[in-house]
Design a protein around this motif. Structure first.
Motif, PDB file in Angstrom:
ATOM      1  N   GLY A 158       0.803  -1.219   0.000  1.00 15.62           N
ATOM      2  CA  GLY A 158       0.000   0.000   0.000  1.00 15.62           C
ATOM      3  C   GLY A 158       0.837   1.270   0.000  1.00 15.62           C
ATOM      4  O   GLY A 158       0.311   2.355  -0.275  1.00 15.62           O
ATOM      5  N   ASN A 159       2.135   1.129   0.328  1.00 14.64           N
ATOM      6  CA  ASN A 159       3.023   2.294   0.354  1.00 14.64           C
ATOM      7  C   ASN A 159       4.188   2.111  -0.608  1.00 14.64           C
ATOM      8  O   ASN A 159       5.296   2.603  -0.367  1.00 14.64           O
ATOM      9  CB  ASN A 159       3.543   2.509   1.779  1.00 14.64           C
ATOM     10  N   ALA A 160       3.910   1.440  -1.728  1.00 11.48           N
ATOM     11  CA  ALA A 160       4.960   1.180  -2.717  1.00 11.48           C
ATOM     12  C   ALA A 160       5.492   2.464  -3.344  1.00 11.48           C
ATOM     13  O   ALA A 160       6.580   2.456  -3.936  1.00 11.48           O
ATOM     14  CB  ALA A 160       4.435   0.244  -3.804  1.00 11.48           C
ATOM     15  N   SER A 161       4.765   3.558  -3.224  1.00 13.85           N
ATOM     16  CA  SER A 161       5.251   4.829  -3.763  1.00 13.85           C
ATOM     17  C   SER A 161       6.322   5.458  -2.866  1.00 13.85           C
ATOM     18  O   SER A 161       7.003   6.396  -3.295  1.00 13.85           O
ATOM     19  CB  SER A 161       4.084   5.805  -3.940  1.00 13.85           C
ATOM     20  N   SER A 162       6.458   4.978  -1.637  1.00 15.12           N
ATOM     21  CA  SER A 162       7.506   5.493  -0.747  1.00 15.12           C
ATOM     22  C   SER A 162       8.873   5.154  -1.325  1.00 15.12           C
ATOM     23  O   SER A 162       9.087   4.056  -1.843  1.00 15.12           O
ATOM     24  CB  SER A 162       7.381   4.875   0.649  1.00 15.12           C
ATOM     25  N   THR A 163       9.807   6.087  -1.218  1.00 11.98           N
ATOM     26  CA  THR A 163      11.144   5.814  -1.739  1.00 11.98           C
ATOM     27  C   THR A 163      11.794   4.665  -0.993  1.00 11.98           C
ATOM     28  O   THR A 163      12.356   3.748  -1.606  1.00 11.98           O
ATOM     29  CB  THR A 163      12.023   7.073  -1.634  1.00 11.98           C
ATOM     30  N   TYR A 164      11.720   4.692   0.325  1.00 13.13           N
ATOM     31  CA  TYR A 164      12.340   3.647   1.129  1.00 13.13           C
ATOM     32  C   TYR A 164      11.277   2.961   1.979  1.00 13.13           C
ATOM     33  O   TYR A 164      10.420   3.620   2.575  1.00 13.13           O
ATOM     34  CB  TYR A 164      13.414   4.235   2.050  1.00 13.13           C
ATOM     35  N   SER A 165      11.343   1.650   2.041  1.00 15.00           N
ATOM     36  CA  SER A 165      10.436   0.899   2.898  1.00 15.00           C
ATOM     37  C   SER A 165      11.096  -0.400   3.322  1.00 15.00           C
ATOM     38  O   SER A 165      11.792  -1.043   2.532  1.00 15.00           O
ATOM     39  CB  SER A 165       9.113   0.603   2.175  1.00 15.00           C
ATOM     40  N   VAL A 166      10.892  -0.764   4.572  1.00 14.65           N
ATOM     41  CA  VAL A 166      11.459  -2.001   5.111  1.00 14.65           C
ATOM     42  C   VAL A 166      10.638  -2.387   6.332  1.00 14.65           C
ATOM     43  O   VAL A 166      10.076  -1.524   7.019  1.00 14.65           O
ATOM     44  CB  VAL A 166      12.943  -1.794   5.500  1.00 14.65           C
ATOM     45  N   ALA A 167      10.549  -3.680   6.590  1.00 12.08           N
ATOM     46  CA  ALA A 167       9.828  -4.166   7.762  1.00 12.08           C
ATOM     47  C   ALA A 167      10.768  -4.974   8.642  1.00 12.08           C
ATOM     48  O   ALA A 167      11.463  -5.877   8.151  1.00 12.08           O
ATOM     49  CB  ALA A 167       8.633  -5.028   7.347  1.00 12.08           C
ATOM     50  N   TRP A 168      10.826  -4.615   9.921  1.00 10.52           N
ATOM     51  CA  TRP A 168      11.471  -5.471  10.905  1.00 10.52           C
ATOM     52  C   TRP A 168      10.432  -6.482  11.363  1.00 10.52           C
ATOM     53  O   TRP A 168       9.311  -6.125  11.718  1.00 10.52           O
ATOM     54  CB  TRP A 168      11.961  -4.657  12.098  1.00 10.52           C
ATOM     55  N   ILE A 169      10.794  -7.752  11.346  1.00 12.38           N
ATOM     56  CA  ILE A 169       9.854  -8.821  11.699  1.00 12.38           C
ATOM     57  C   ILE A 169      10.288  -9.488  13.000  1.00 12.38           C
ATOM     58  O   ILE A 169      11.465  -9.820  13.177  1.00 12.38           O
ATOM     59  CB  ILE A 169       9.764  -9.876  10.580  1.00 12.38           C
ATOM     60  N   ASP A 170       9.350  -9.674  13.879  1.00 11.68           N
ATOM     61  CA  ASP A 170       9.579 -10.502  15.067  1.00 11.68           C
ATOM     62  C   ASP A 170       9.414 -11.953  14.625  1.00 11.68           C
ATOM     63  O   ASP A 170       8.297 -12.475  14.576  1.00 11.68           O
ATOM     64  CB  ASP A 170       8.563 -10.135  16.158  1.00 11.68           C
TER      65      ASP A 170
END
Length: 461
Positions: free
Chosen positions: A218-230
């Motif tokens: 849903g935020n693919a337009s953001s230049t940078y995106s990353v998820a920290w996963i537990d």
């Protein structure tokens, strides 16, 4: 044969002509001769008449990719910046210059690298050889996309210029080719002009894996995106995450969110150091669950609060801890990074995370990113999602990772060669349909009989 193996460094053994080398994971360790030429010309000469040789940058490949079966040529002596054109933002550097060197020299002048991996302590030559990717791959592609050209020393001593218009097939095969086409001597990159060196960050909380992927998509337009996963969460919370979205901050952002901040802050220094004798048993299921819970709560407190963050901890969170790889103890660790095609990602990643959470000894820093299409025929990314986790080496680990490999292969995914220390030849060949192009180039240049790392020997490249 007695050895003292320091992480990612050479260690002396009884024969002064040989050393033991490891990658950043401290596994495996292998014997090789280490050559340290001080200039590009000397590096070219070091290739002549040798076989079983490969180049090595800063030793940040995790496994055995940068260890020659007979000899290893270090590029760290190739550390000069050659020229910079402010009008085009083109920078030419020798292959041993690191990302940290470039950012230290140019961030204060209003320029940044368009693509950076998860650590700044990698060389430009290594970044090209692995075609490293960052938190913006879904939009901007890999490191190869910012490379205009490079000079490559072939095994026979010839130095050739490579670009998208000159020796184009060799240029493409070198991106992600893990040093098996020749030794990169220097490269010309395009930097990114920036108004400030801060990032404007939004934090989103995702209760499970589906919610995390929804946030990234849903935020693919953001230049940078990353998820920290537990990766130790289970049940309905399987894959719970903190999703970090960011843009390069403008002067207006600073006026609004941090009026007292200097637009171009200096790089952060390493604040902590892990001792060489760090007891690996301290990193256990209980300690990791406590860490994950505290990290999740701390991050969740920032949800809905747009804020400015320093570029260094956003892009390179572990670089503040010197020798953090020692946390996993003397036996070392394996970093497992896979990519799963978009249409199968949710199901397969859920299966992987379920198995990891039940096993209970995965890393305290697991990362999920969205990727776009790869660059060269051997580039790791494909359109989908990549999951990265660390596992301490143990007697039962490799059989477990073989199970994960089977899930990745069945989904049409693959493993990242810059992180690999143990995948099978069958797993590798199923994931890299561009392998034939690399083999053809190697045969044409004579590299197939001269350039060999422990990784290439293991995988039959």
């Amino acid at each position: 044969m007695p050895t003292v193996a320091l992480p990612g460094r050479a260690s002396a053994i009884s024969d002064p002509g040989e050393i033991r080398l490891s990658g950043w994971g401290n596994y495996p360790k292998a014997s090789t001769k280490l050559l340290e030429p001080p200039t590009p010309a000397a590096a070219r000469d070091a290739l002549l008449g040798r076989s079983g040789v490969v180049a090595r940058g800063a030793g940040r490949a995790y496994g055995d990719a940068a260890i020659g079966t007979q000899a290893t040529i270090s590029s760290r002596g190739l550390s000069r910046m050659r020229r910079f054109d402010t009008a085009t933002a083109q920078l030419t550097v020798e292959a041993g210059v690191t990302i940290a060197d470039i950012l230290a020299a140019f961030e204060l002048r209003g320029f940044f690298l368009r693509v950076v991996p998860g650590t700044k302590f990698v060389t430009v030559g290594g970044a090209i050889a692995a075609d490293v990717h960052g938190k913006n791959h879904h939009r901007d592609g890999g490191f190869g996309n910012i490379v205009d050209s490079f000079r490559l020393a072939l095994p026979g001593g010839e130095i050739v210029s490579c670009s998208r218009s000159e020796n184009a097939a060799l240029f493409a095969a070198t991106l992600g080719g893990m040093g098996l086409t020749g030794m990169i001597l220097e490269a010309t990159l395009r930097l990114l002009p920036i108004e400030t060196a801060w990032l404007r960050q939004d934090t989103r909380v995702a209760g499970n894996l589906d919610a995390a992927i929804d946030q990234l998509e849903g935020n693919a337009s953001s230049t940078y995106s990353v998820a920290w996963i537990d990766c130790l969460a289970r049940g309905a919370a399987l894959g719970r995450s903190l999703v970090y979205l960011a843009e390069h901050a403008t002067r207006r952002d600073i006026d609004r969110l941090g009026p007292d901040l200097a637009p171009f802050p200096s790089p952060r220094t390493q604040l902590l150091s892990v001792p060489e004798l760090f007891p690996g048993w301290l990193l256990n299921g209980t300690s990791m669950r406590v860490f994950n819970e505290l990290y999740f709560r701390r991050g969740a407190a920032h949800q809905g609060k747009q804020r400015l963050v320093h570029w260094d901890p956003y892009f390179f969170p572990l670089d503040a801890i010197s020798d953090w790889n020692r946390i996993y103890g003397r036996r070392g660790f394996v970093q497992y990074q896979c990519v799963i095609p978009l249409e199968r990602a949710r199901r397969v990643l859920a299966d992987i995370l379920d198995r990891v959470s039940r096993r209970g000894d995965a890393s305290f820093l697991a990362v999920l990113k969205q990727l776009g299409d790869g660059g060269g025929p051997m580039s790791f990314p494909l359109r989908g999602y990549t999951l990265t986790m660390d596992f301490p080496v143990s007697d039962t680990l490799f059989a477990f990772l073989d199970q994960l490999d089977a899930l990745v292969v069945d989904a049409g995914g693959r493993l990242y060669l810059a992180k690999d220390a143990r995948q099978s030849r069958a797993t590798f060949e199923s994931g890299y349909p561009g392998l034939a192009a690399l083999r053809d180039i190697r045969q044409q240049t004579g590299a197939n009989t001269r350039l060999a790392s422990h990784l290439s020997a293991r995988l039959g490249i």
